[in-house]
Design a protein around this motif. Structure first.
Motif, PDB file in Angstrom:
ATOM      1  N   PRO A 273      -5.815   7.423  -4.096  1.00  0.00           N
ATOM      2  CA  PRO A 273      -5.354   6.086  -4.458  1.00  0.00           C
ATOM      3  C   PRO A 273      -5.889   4.994  -3.538  1.00  0.00           C
ATOM      4  O   PRO A 273      -6.166   3.884  -3.983  1.00  0.00           O
TER       5      PRO A 273
ATOM      6  N   ARG B 238       0.825  -1.216   0.000  1.00  0.00           N
ATOM      7  CA  ARG B 238       0.000   0.000   0.000  1.00  0.00           C
ATOM      8  C   ARG B 238       0.857   1.265   0.000  1.00  0.00           C
ATOM      9  O   ARG B 238       0.468   2.278  -0.569  1.00  0.00           O
TER      10      ARG B 238
ATOM     11  N   GLY C  31      -9.211   2.426  -3.687  1.00  0.00           N
ATOM     12  CA  GLY C  31      -9.234   1.075  -4.229  1.00  0.00           C
ATOM     13  C   GLY C  31      -9.331  -0.005  -3.166  1.00  0.00           C
ATOM     14  O   GLY C  31      -9.731  -1.119  -3.463  1.00  0.00           O
ATOM     15  N   TRP C  32      -8.950   0.309  -1.938  1.00  0.00           N
ATOM     16  CA  TRP C  32      -9.051  -0.693  -0.871  1.00  0.00           C
ATOM     17  C   TRP C  32      -9.729  -0.158   0.379  1.00  0.00           C
ATOM     18  O   TRP C  32     -10.079  -0.914   1.275  1.00  0.00           O
TER      19      TRP C  32
END
Length: 137
Positions: free
Chosen positions: A99, A21, A102-103
């Motif tokens: 970013p 990450r 996405g998770w």
């Protein structure tokens, strides 16, 4: 302009996944710079692990202090942004551009200005000193 808080909730992961990450850090730095240049970024902070959290509750006059987060869930509050945006749509566009979207889950909430907070209390009959507004800002 209105202020919006973007709360970043994500699962805490093992060191290997966390290292993966971290690879978005350059993209985050670039995004932060562009938001700052556009006059949108007020503040951004990353929080330490949920293991360092302490929760405080006062119920019936008794203070309860508990190690850990307020709720035990898979996703925990990992950080936040405060943005000055034209409207909710702009805040949502920025949230989707993060970013970690996405998770993670990015919760977008309007921030109540200090003046409105104090006025709401005054309308409810609470005597709030005028200097309280500058103390809250």
């Amino acid at each position: 302009m209105s202020q919006y808080m973007l709360l970043v909730y994500q699962e805490e992961v093992d060191p290997v996944e966390q290292a993966e990450r971290e690879k978005v850090t350059p993209a985050l730095a670039e995004l932060h710079a562009s938001l700052r240049e556009a006059g949108l970024l007020v503040r951004v902070q990353r929080l330490r692990s949920v293991e360092t959290a302490t929760s405080v509750r006062v119920r019936g006059g008794a203070t309860e202090i508990v190690d850990g987060p307020f709720a035990i869930t898979k996703e925990v509050l990992a950080g936040y942004y405060v943005l000055d945006c034209a409207d909710l749509d702009e805040a949502l566009r920025i949230a989707a551009a993060l970013p970690m979207a996405g998770w993670a889950t990015i919760e977008v909430r309007p921030v109540m200005p200090a003046e409105e907070w104090v006025n709401t209390a005054r309308e409810a009959g609470v005597d709030v000193p005028h200097e309280a507004v500058s103390d809250l800002a």
